[in-house]
Design a protein around this motif. Sequence first.
Motif, PDB file in Angstrom:
ATOM      1  N   MET A 173      -5.819  -3.351   1.490  1.00 47.40           N
ATOM      2  CA  MET A 173      -6.035  -2.096   2.204  1.00 47.40           C
ATOM      3  C   MET A 173      -4.919  -1.095   1.901  1.00 47.40           C
ATOM      4  O   MET A 173      -5.161   0.110   1.804  1.00 47.40           O
ATOM      5  CB  MET A 173      -6.065  -2.398   3.719  1.00 47.40           C
ATOM      6  CG  MET A 173      -6.322  -1.224   4.592  1.00 47.40           C
ATOM      7  SD  MET A 173      -8.000  -0.647   4.397  1.00 47.40           S
ATOM      8  CE  MET A 173      -7.683   1.051   4.046  1.00 47.40           C
ATOM      9  N   MET A 174      -3.686  -1.593   1.766  1.00 52.13           N
ATOM     10  CA  MET A 174      -2.535  -0.717   1.532  1.00 52.13           C
ATOM     11  C   MET A 174      -2.387  -0.326   0.066  1.00 52.13           C
ATOM     12  O   MET A 174      -1.407   0.328  -0.298  1.00 52.13           O
ATOM     13  CB  MET A 174      -1.248  -1.383   2.045  1.00 52.13           C
ATOM     14  CG  MET A 174      -1.171  -1.399   3.572  1.00 52.13           C
ATOM     15  SD  MET A 174       0.206  -2.359   4.220  1.00 52.13           S
ATOM     16  CE  MET A 174       1.582  -1.270   3.893  1.00 52.13           C
ATOM     17  N   GLY A 175      -3.327  -0.760  -0.765  1.00 54.07           N
ATOM     18  CA  GLY A 175      -3.328  -0.281  -2.144  1.00 54.07           C
ATOM     19  C   GLY A 175      -2.921  -1.287  -3.193  1.00 54.07           C
ATOM     20  O   GLY A 175      -2.776  -0.926  -4.369  1.00 54.07           O
ATOM     21  N   ALA A 176      -2.708  -2.563  -2.815  1.00 55.14           N
ATOM     22  CA  ALA A 176      -2.347  -3.562  -3.826  1.00 55.14           C
ATOM     23  C   ALA A 176      -3.433  -3.617  -4.895  1.00 55.14           C
ATOM     24  O   ALA A 176      -4.623  -3.650  -4.583  1.00 55.14           O
ATOM     25  CB  ALA A 176      -2.177  -4.937  -3.170  1.00 55.14           C
ATOM     26  N   ALA A 177      -3.000  -3.626  -6.157  1.00 54.83           N
ATOM     27  CA  ALA A 177      -3.953  -3.680  -7.269  1.00 54.83           C
ATOM     28  C   ALA A 177      -4.486  -5.094  -7.445  1.00 54.83           C
ATOM     29  O   ALA A 177      -5.672  -5.295  -7.708  1.00 54.83           O
ATOM     30  CB  ALA A 177      -3.278  -3.210  -8.548  1.00 54.83           C
TER      31      ALA A 177
END
Length: 356
Positions: A193-197
């Motif tokens: 959700m926080m943008g981890a690829a």
Amino acid sequence: AMAAPGQNVAVVVHRAGDLRLENRPIPEPGPNEVLLRMHSVGICGSDVHYWQHGRIGDFVVKDPMVLGHEASGTVVKVGSGVTHLKPGDRVAIEPGVPREMDEFCKTGRYNLSPTIFFCATPPDDGNLCRYYKHSASYCYKLPDNVTFEEGALIEPLSVGIHACRRAGVTLGSKVFVSGSGPIGLVNVIVAKMMGAAVVVVTDLSASRLQKAKEVGADFTIQVKNETPKEVAAKVESVLGCMPEITVECTGVQACIQAGIYATRSGGTMVLVGLGPEMVTVPIVNAAVREVDVRGIFRYCNTWPVAIALLASKRINVKPLVTHRFPLEKALEAFETTKRGEGVKVMLKCDPNDQGP
């Protein structure tokens, strides 16, 4: 309608190995408190630990204590000073309530306040019961499209939010989550959700790793009997590089060691899982590679964020609930959790509403 006196069934641990269902009096809320009719309460590993061992570290069960701290319910009565809640409101409960406005509260890190009240941490009673009173400021109204169970799951979800914030997960991060129990899984959900690829997860259990895939893990590694360095090499191999961030959710010495070896130089490892007090780790390896090792203690300032994410359907925690039991079958529910079956076991405290 209020239950007749003596109908406040509670799940109480007396000492190691001694768990009972008891009737407690229905409490009267103070001026800044609300009385709640409890609906859904999740069982946490710590609840099982207090039942099995009677203590966690310095927190020892000396007197009978009500268990439960992952919870939601309905307001049935409000104290004279409460303005933001009214009877009928559905709420999620933040179990940690500071008792005084100390320096930690002033800086917004109230979870570190040494005198904090915390549900089901000796000597404070938890909320695994029919009726429970709590500080109104730490009860958060649930929108209509967020279920009671989702409300109860905000507590473990908060551990993931706090851990990923402390780790600095951001757009494009490559993250290694060690352990695929409920806390490992919420860290997968929040990191994505926080943008981890990419998120890679390790565990001993194939079924738990399958659940990690279900909630968004990109890669899973089933650990058998590899050395910590071998685990680190496998993580690097599936990611194609070393992860900038490791979130360690087991507390097992070998896993902490693997976490340090796996983390890229200049990266961060957050310790979420707690094991023995003393652990041998390759601290010089971490030091010379500037790997930051951080701890977390519960969470703070996470409930509003979690509610916003659940209400907007940006995250889905529903797959975490695998078992449901009525409150009367709490002992059976605890046995199920102890055996490590499923993921999250949910107790349903309202006999008139056993739905999610």
